[in-house]
Motif scaffolding. Structure first.
Motif, PDB file in Angstrom:
ATOM      1  N   SER A 143       1.842   0.624   5.322  1.00  0.00           N
ATOM      2  CA  SER A 143       0.739   0.696   4.361  1.00  0.00           C
ATOM      3  C   SER A 143      -0.570   0.985   5.082  1.00  0.00           C
ATOM      4  O   SER A 143      -0.795   0.508   6.197  1.00  0.00           O
ATOM      5  CB  SER A 143       0.611  -0.624   3.591  1.00  0.00           C
ATOM      6  OG  SER A 143       1.711  -0.834   2.743  1.00  0.00           O
ATOM      7  N   VAL A 144      -1.427   1.781   4.442  1.00  0.00           N
ATOM      8  CA  VAL A 144      -2.704   2.195   5.028  1.00  0.00           C
ATOM      9  C   VAL A 144      -3.824   1.407   4.352  1.00  0.00           C
ATOM     10  O   VAL A 144      -3.938   1.410   3.118  1.00  0.00           O
ATOM     11  CB  VAL A 144      -2.923   3.703   4.850  1.00  0.00           C
ATOM     12  CG1 VAL A 144      -4.258   4.130   5.455  1.00  0.00           C
ATOM     13  CG2 VAL A 144      -1.777   4.486   5.471  1.00  0.00           C
ATOM     14  N   TYR A 145      -4.634   0.725   5.140  1.00  0.00           N
ATOM     15  CA  TYR A 145      -5.732  -0.078   4.619  1.00  0.00           C
ATOM     16  C   TYR A 145      -7.058   0.571   4.983  1.00  0.00           C
ATOM     17  O   TYR A 145      -7.280   0.947   6.136  1.00  0.00           O
ATOM     18  CB  TYR A 145      -5.685  -1.498   5.182  1.00  0.00           C
ATOM     19  CG  TYR A 145      -4.515  -2.318   4.681  1.00  0.00           C
ATOM     20  CD1 TYR A 145      -4.655  -3.181   3.600  1.00  0.00           C
ATOM     21  CD2 TYR A 145      -3.270  -2.209   5.284  1.00  0.00           C
ATOM     22  CE1 TYR A 145      -3.578  -3.926   3.146  1.00  0.00           C
ATOM     23  CE2 TYR A 145      -2.190  -2.957   4.830  1.00  0.00           C
ATOM     24  CZ  TYR A 145      -2.351  -3.815   3.763  1.00  0.00           C
ATOM     25  OH  TYR A 145      -1.285  -4.545   3.309  1.00  0.00           O
ATOM     26  N   PHE A 204      -3.139   1.822   0.547  1.00  0.00           N
ATOM     27  CA  PHE A 204      -2.426   3.031   0.121  1.00  0.00           C
ATOM     28  C   PHE A 204      -0.990   2.979   0.634  1.00  0.00           C
ATOM     29  O   PHE A 204      -0.699   2.384   1.667  1.00  0.00           O
ATOM     30  CB  PHE A 204      -3.065   4.293   0.716  1.00  0.00           C
ATOM     31  CG  PHE A 204      -4.502   4.511   0.359  1.00  0.00           C
ATOM     32  CD1 PHE A 204      -4.855   5.274  -0.741  1.00  0.00           C
ATOM     33  CD2 PHE A 204      -5.510   3.985   1.147  1.00  0.00           C
ATOM     34  CE1 PHE A 204      -6.179   5.503  -1.049  1.00  0.00           C
ATOM     35  CE2 PHE A 204      -6.837   4.207   0.836  1.00  0.00           C
ATOM     36  CZ  PHE A 204      -7.174   4.965  -0.264  1.00  0.00           C
ATOM     37  N   SER A 205      -0.105   3.675  -0.057  1.00  0.00           N
ATOM     38  CA  SER A 205       1.179   3.990   0.551  1.00  0.00           C
ATOM     39  C   SER A 205       0.943   5.005   1.656  1.00  0.00           C
ATOM     40  O   SER A 205      -0.074   5.699   1.687  1.00  0.00           O
ATOM     41  CB  SER A 205       2.143   4.560  -0.488  1.00  0.00           C
ATOM     42  OG  SER A 205       1.626   5.774  -1.026  1.00  0.00           O
ATOM     43  N   PHE A 249     -12.707   9.013   2.181  1.00  0.00           N
ATOM     44  CA  PHE A 249     -11.495   9.838   2.233  1.00  0.00           C
ATOM     45  C   PHE A 249     -10.570   9.306   3.318  1.00  0.00           C
ATOM     46  O   PHE A 249     -10.990   8.611   4.251  1.00  0.00           O
ATOM     47  CB  PHE A 249     -11.810  11.324   2.482  1.00  0.00           C
ATOM     48  CG  PHE A 249     -12.374  11.653   3.838  1.00  0.00           C
ATOM     49  CD1 PHE A 249     -11.565  11.685   4.978  1.00  0.00           C
ATOM     50  CD2 PHE A 249     -13.720  11.955   4.000  1.00  0.00           C
ATOM     51  CE1 PHE A 249     -12.077  12.005   6.222  1.00  0.00           C
ATOM     52  CE2 PHE A 249     -14.248  12.266   5.244  1.00  0.00           C
ATOM     53  CZ  PHE A 249     -13.416  12.285   6.362  1.00  0.00           C
ATOM     54  N   VAL A 250      -9.283   9.632   3.183  1.00  0.00           N
ATOM     55  CA  VAL A 250      -8.279   9.418   4.224  1.00  0.00           C
ATOM     56  C   VAL A 250      -7.433  10.686   4.298  1.00  0.00           C
ATOM     57  O   VAL A 250      -6.970  11.181   3.266  1.00  0.00           O
ATOM     58  CB  VAL A 250      -7.365   8.214   3.933  1.00  0.00           C
ATOM     59  CG1 VAL A 250      -6.386   8.014   5.096  1.00  0.00           C
ATOM     60  CG2 VAL A 250      -8.167   6.954   3.693  1.00  0.00           C
ATOM     61  N   VAL A 251      -7.240  11.221   5.496  1.00  0.00           N
ATOM     62  CA  VAL A 251      -6.403  12.401   5.700  1.00  0.00           C
ATOM     63  C   VAL A 251      -5.342  12.068   6.739  1.00  0.00           C
ATOM     64  O   VAL A 251      -5.635  11.438   7.763  1.00  0.00           O
ATOM     65  CB  VAL A 251      -7.222  13.625   6.149  1.00  0.00           C
ATOM     66  CG1 VAL A 251      -6.309  14.823   6.403  1.00  0.00           C
ATOM     67  CG2 VAL A 251      -8.268  13.978   5.098  1.00  0.00           C
ATOM     68  N   ARG A 252      -4.117  12.486   6.454  1.00  0.00           N
ATOM     69  CA  ARG A 252      -2.963  12.239   7.323  1.00  0.00           C
ATOM     70  C   ARG A 252      -2.526  13.561   7.966  1.00  0.00           C
ATOM     71  O   ARG A 252      -2.274  14.548   7.273  1.00  0.00           O
ATOM     72  CB  ARG A 252      -1.844  11.637   6.487  1.00  0.00           C
ATOM     73  CG  ARG A 252      -0.491  11.503   7.132  1.00  0.00           C
ATOM     74  CD  ARG A 252       0.499  11.007   6.080  1.00  0.00           C
ATOM     75  NE  ARG A 252       1.876  11.142   6.506  1.00  0.00           N
ATOM     76  CZ  ARG A 252       2.901  11.273   5.678  1.00  0.00           C
ATOM     77  NH1 ARG A 252       2.691  11.307   4.375  1.00  0.00           N
ATOM     78  NH2 ARG A 252       4.120  11.369   6.144  1.00  0.00           N
TER      79      ARG A 252
END
Length: 536
Positions: free
Chosen positions: A314-316, A347-348, A278-281
């Motif tokens: 961009s998120v890697y 990801f954007s 997962f990725v959370v901003r």
């Protein structure tokens, strides 16, 4: 440790780092290079009573079974006489898991886990000076040469709490850490969770992210990241967006995160199997979730590392994946290799399924403006194609003194002294109006112009920065070296300061005897690095 050539084709130097331990001895868990001096720093875990180099710092003897340690090595990994090491540990087991270097002070931050009993001298004035039980996370701030632990603090509740990653916020100097925890409402929560984006634990083992003041005297905010199962089996890693200051946390889950964290993500639902990544901003304060997504197929999918591209945002995410992991058209490797493969995903910035990236627009730069005046940009209109409808998004403004933004749903309000634009029409930092930005809104920004040179404000939407500049000279020239605002560049003032900075002097030594305050130099240095091609 090994030093390789930039093309990874040549081995420049390699070295062991080990003491006299009889068990597992040393394990290096993290490495970083000082951006100015080139010193190489490592942290990890040791059961040795003696470490390579000169033992320095607040703790020169091992405290218990396994201790955390930090060490400094020369850039060429050759001169053993310059190696410095220090223990960080109490009477039980301690581990150094992550480190970050403050490019301004050179101080080194070490984060990890401890069974308690850290030396009291480290904890004077700490945000959490008392060990809470179980296993606690810890964060320690050390001087650049490791000669002293400026301050350390526990971070934990009554459960098992481990800090697994750390980052220094480039705007505020605050410390961001992430890890996993079993502390909950039932057994003493983590500190400062009440206003967090997820204020209560989800069950099992949760991920978490926390903000601390730079001197570790205050825990400012904490948020859980958890569903009903276990999170961060591999690790929780934190990264900070270099333009907006938003906080991103990557990890893994075996049941899915709380739906509110991921409702509009590229993959909002848990895909099944053993684990999904997962990725959370989050916003910079950790009080609001901005976006989030799962990433996985039907197997074992874990994210171990996260990085954000400096200019585009961009998120890697990198980690490990099983068969069935989702790929895109024409990837570098489209075929699953067998067993468990490595993964890299891009990801954007917004992490969302619905496009939130505006069509290109620009603010017109203003040249030859009166110094010290309030400058308001032209009004631009926000368009998102295809129109996401009532899909709100956030914006952030940062930059020079007085940076503010205005949002309206009709033209003219932000640039004309309408009654409707009375405060808080313009606001700073995050836009906190009755609605977030939607396609069709009108936007303007403003700031105070410089006494001399160029002032710049950046409006950040979905990770993209839209600059507005005003200048007492030519606003298209953003490289401002005028240290004392006299409209002149002097070899004995600006020239001397720049030579000292290039030689690696500290902030106070850079400006000594010039009449320029350390505060002005510290404020100008990030803009000089961003616009003049330097790395002070």
């Amino acid at each position: 440790m090994a030093r390789l050539g930039g093309d990874l084709r040549s081995l420049k130097k390699a070295t062991f780092f080990g003491g006299n331990g009889a068990g597992q001895s040393e394990r290096v868990n993290a490495i970083a290079v000082h951006p100015q001096t080139g010193w190489v720093y490592i942290v990890g875990t040791t059961d040795s009573t003696a470490l390579p180099g000169t033992l320095v710092g607040t703790q020169t003897t091992k405290g218990g079974f396994d201790d955390a340690f930090a060490a400094r090595l020369p850039a060429d990994l050759v001169d053993a006489a310059t190696v410095r090491s220090t223990f960080i540990g109490g009477g039980n087991n301690d581990s150094g898991n992550a480190l970050s270097i403050d490019p301004r002070s050179g101080d080194v931050y070490v984060a990890g886990s401890t069974g308690g009993g850290l030396p009291l001298g480290m904890l004077d004035g700490a945000a959490q000076a008392t060990y809470a039980g179980g296993i606690d996370g810890f964060v320690a701030r050390l001087k650049e040469d490791l000669s002293n632990v400026v301050r350390a603090t526990y971070l934990g509740g009554a459960g098992i709490d481990e800090v697994q990653s750390i980052a220094l916020h480039p705007f505020t100097g605050e410390i961001l850490v992430a890890g996993h925890t079993t502390s909950s409402a039932a057994n003493s929560n983590l500190p400062q969770t009440a206003a967090g984006a997820q204020s209560a634990d989800g069950g099992g083992r949760d991920g978490f992210v926390s903000r601390l003041s730079g001197y570790l005297a205050t825990i400012l905010q904490t948020s859980y990241l958890g569903g009903t199962g276990d999170e961060c089996q591999g690790s929780c890693k934190v990264a900070i967006h270099p333009q907006s200051g938003e906080v991103f946390v990557a990890g893994d889950t075996n049941t899915g995160l709380a739906p509110a964290l991921l409702v509009d993500g590229i993959q909002p639902g848990y895909a099944g199997g053993l684990y999904d990544g997962f990725v959370v901003r989050f916003n910079a304060a950790l009080t609001q979730r901005r976006a989030g997504t799962h990433l996985g197929g039907g197997g074992f999918d874990i994210g171990y590392a996260i990085a954000i591209e400096p200019s585009g945002g961009s998120v890697y995410l990198a980690g490990v994946a099983d068969s069935g992991f989702p790929t895109t058209l024409n990837p570098q490797q489209s075929t699953y290799g067998g067993s468990r493969d490595g993964l890299v995903s891009r990801f954007s910035t917004d992490l969302t399924l619905v496009n939130r990236t505006p069509n290109p627009f620009s603010f017109i730069y203003q040249s030859n403006v009166p110094p010290g005046t309030i400058r308001t940009s032209n009004e631009v209109r926000l368009f998102i194609t295809p129109n996401p409808g009532d899909n709100h998004q956030a914006a952030y403004v940062t930059g020079t003194m007085g940076s503010e933004l205005c949002v309206a749903n009709q033209p003219g309000i932000c640039v004309t002294p309408y009654v409707a634009c009375a405060p808080p029409c313009f606001g700073t930092n995050w836009f906190v109006g009755p609605w977030d930005f939607v396609s069709g809104d009108y936007i303007a920004v403003r700031h105070n112009s410089s006494a001399s040179g160029t002032a710049e404000t950046k409006l950040i939407i979905s990770g993209t920065a839209y600059p507005f500049r005003s200048s007492t000279g030519n606003a298209n020239i953003a490289c401002n070296l005028d240290m004392n605002a006299d409209n002149n560049l002097s070899a004995t003032l600006e020239g001397l300061i720049l030579v000292r900075a290039m030689l690696g002097f500290s902030s106070a030594a850079v400006v000594a005897g010039t009449g320029v305050t350390q505060g002005r130099w510290d404020a100008m240095r990030p803009a000089i690095n961003a616009n003049c091609g330097t790395n002070f």
